[in-house]
Write an enzyme that holds these catalytic residues in place. Structure first.
Site, PDB file in Angstrom:
ATOM      1  N   LYS A 123      -2.683 -22.192 -17.523  1.00 53.90           N
ATOM      2  CA  LYS A 123      -3.442 -21.416 -17.580  1.00 53.90           C
ATOM      3  C   LYS A 123      -4.808 -22.684 -16.605  1.00 53.90           C
ATOM      4  O   LYS A 123      -4.872 -23.958 -16.809  1.00 53.90           O
ATOM      5  CB  LYS A 123      -4.133 -21.470 -18.756  1.00 53.90           C
ATOM      6  CG  LYS A 123      -5.020 -20.425 -19.137  1.00 53.90           C
ATOM      7  CD  LYS A 123      -4.794 -19.586 -19.200  1.00 53.90           C
ATOM      8  CE  LYS A 123      -5.604 -18.077 -19.285  1.00 53.90           C
ATOM      9  NZ  LYS A 123      -4.834 -16.706 -19.166  1.00 53.90           N
ATOM     10  N   THR A 141       0.757 -18.081 -21.087  1.00 54.36           N
ATOM     11  CA  THR A 141      -0.530 -18.796 -20.643  1.00 54.36           C
ATOM     12  C   THR A 141      -2.236 -18.437 -21.825  1.00 54.36           C
ATOM     13  O   THR A 141      -3.385 -19.118 -22.010  1.00 54.36           O
ATOM     14  CB  THR A 141      -1.640 -17.758 -19.469  1.00 54.36           C
ATOM     15  OG1 THR A 141      -1.879 -16.917 -18.846  1.00 54.36           O
ATOM     16  CG2 THR A 141      -0.053 -18.564 -18.380  1.00 54.36           C
ATOM     17  N   ARG A 145     -29.233 -49.128   9.588  1.00 51.56           N
ATOM     18  CA  ARG A 145     -28.789 -47.269   9.413  1.00 51.56           C
ATOM     19  C   ARG A 145     -28.984 -46.900   7.888  1.00 51.56           C
ATOM     20  O   ARG A 145     -28.718 -47.805   7.730  1.00 51.56           O
ATOM     21  CB  ARG A 145     -27.656 -46.900   9.987  1.00 51.56           C
ATOM     22  CG  ARG A 145     -26.263 -46.875   9.605  1.00 51.56           C
ATOM     23  CD  ARG A 145     -25.348 -46.917   9.777  1.00 51.56           C
ATOM     24  NE  ARG A 145     -24.319 -46.839   9.701  1.00 51.56           N
ATOM     25  CZ  ARG A 145     -22.387 -46.783   9.310  1.00 51.56           C
ATOM     26  NH1 ARG A 145     -22.469 -45.448   9.975  1.00 51.56           N
ATOM     27  NH2 ARG A 145     -21.458 -47.296   8.506  1.00 51.56           N
ATOM     28  N   HIS A 186     -24.549 -37.960   7.333  1.00 50.84           N
ATOM     29  CA  HIS A 186     -25.633 -38.782   8.175  1.00 50.84           C
ATOM     30  C   HIS A 186     -26.736 -38.757   7.900  1.00 50.84           C
ATOM     31  O   HIS A 186     -27.223 -37.482   7.580  1.00 50.84           O
ATOM     32  CB  HIS A 186     -24.964 -38.495   9.625  1.00 50.84           C
ATOM     33  CG  HIS A 186     -23.655 -38.513   9.338  1.00 50.84           C
ATOM     34  ND1 HIS A 186     -22.805 -39.621   9.969  1.00 50.84           N
ATOM     35  CD2 HIS A 186     -22.758 -37.782  10.299  1.00 50.84           C
ATOM     36  CE1 HIS A 186     -21.789 -39.479  10.237  1.00 50.84           C
ATOM     37  NE2 HIS A 186     -22.009 -38.499  10.233  1.00 50.84           N
TER      38      HIS A 186
END
Length: 309
Positions: free
Chosen positions: A17, A63, A182, A266
């Site tokens: 489940k 389930t 950066r 980025h």
């Protein structure tokens, strides 16, 4: 029923489940509420071959029963416990309560509800939704052996400097310039395997894994950012990832392996020019275009020699 009844075929099967959502509230003597919200997935491995071959469901755990068990067991937990301990509780129940079930895998993702502070005081029953999510996956066999993995997903972190990337392969397809300056941003998905191999070896403190989760998250962030003054230089996402994983293994002896996935999100330098004005915006490590598509994809696992992730 054995393999001979499959006419030479091999059947591998499981059932379970998914996306069972449960919230549990506990209340302390001091009047404070404690709350968790979990999304639970259950997979059972069982000797139920007749259900596939003959339509005989007598060895099948429905389930819907699995779903109901999540709510029953959460109700039975009178004291707060970690997602890991709840997953262990469920997996052990399925393997011990149902004879046909040979193994159970329980996955939990915890929604990050965080207590709010009003006028600098913790609110008794007020919470806000955070960002990163605590995860766990527990596998338990009928023999009592266990595989326990915890982790974190959606941990978005960024530093504005002390990052670079240079010296990589250059050819006719390469346009990216070398840089020692950066921004570095990523969304960390991490998982770590504990060294416990039996149910009896797992720590009895029901909040132990919550504390370990917070500690491991702290180590990952400390390794990414470095000291508050000055930070630490990152020559690549690969290098930073490795040192983050190594720091976790060095700090926690009961963690045997770490896996990290860290996309390179980025932030592109912005330069805008025209014939009339060649420097409408001239980049000076200040104005960026954030973009997450496409992004670099970096992942790796680090383990002690004897570990199996």
């Amino acid at each position: 029923m054995g393999k001979d009844d499959l006419d030479g075929f091999n059947l591998e099967q499981s059932h379970g489940k998914e996306r069972v959502r449960v919230a549990r509230v506990w209340r302390t003597k001091e009047g404070y509420s404690l709350v968790v919200e979990w999304k639970v997935g259950i997979t059972l491995f069982s000797d139920c071959l007749p259900a596939y071959v003959n339509g005989d469901n007598s060895d099948i755990v429905a389930t819907d029963t699995m779903k109901n068990t999540v709510y029953v067991k959460s109700k039975e937990c009178a004291e707060q416990l970690s997602a890991e301990n709840f997953a262990i509780l469920l997996a052990h129940h399925f393997t011990s309560y149902y004879k046909p079930v040979t193994a159970a895998v329980v996955k939990i993702v915890e929604k990050p509800w965080e207590r709010v502070h009003v006028i600098n005081e913790p609110h008794e029953h007020g919470f806000k939704l955070g960002s990163e999510r605590h995860t766990t996956e527990v596998s338990v066999k009928k023999s009592g052996s266990i595989k326990l993995v915890s982790g974190i997903e959606g941990l978005s972190i960024l530093k504005t400097t002390m990052s670079g990337f240079e010296g990589f392969i250059r050819d006719e397809y390469t346009a990216l310039p070398d840089t020692r300056e950066r921004m570095l941003a990523t969304e960390v998905t991490a998982s770590w395997r504990y060294s416990y191999e039996t149910l009896s070896s797992v720590p009895q403190d029901q909040l132990y894994f919550n504390e370990r989760y917070l500690e491991a998250k702290g180590v990952l962030m400390e390794s990414f950012f470095g000291p508050p003054k000055g930070g630490v230089y990152s020559p690549s996402v690969q290098s930073t990832l490795y040192h983050m994983a190594r720091a976790v293994l060095n700090r926690f002896p009961d963690i045997s392996a770490v896996k990290l996935k860290m996309p390179n999100i980025h932030f592109l330098p912005v330069n805008i020019s025209s014939k009339e004005n060649p420097s409408i915006v001239k980049f000076a490590d200040d104005v960026y275009l954030p973009t997450d598509e496409p992004h670099g994809s970096i992942e790796a696992s680090l383990s002690r020699f004897w570990s199996r992730m």
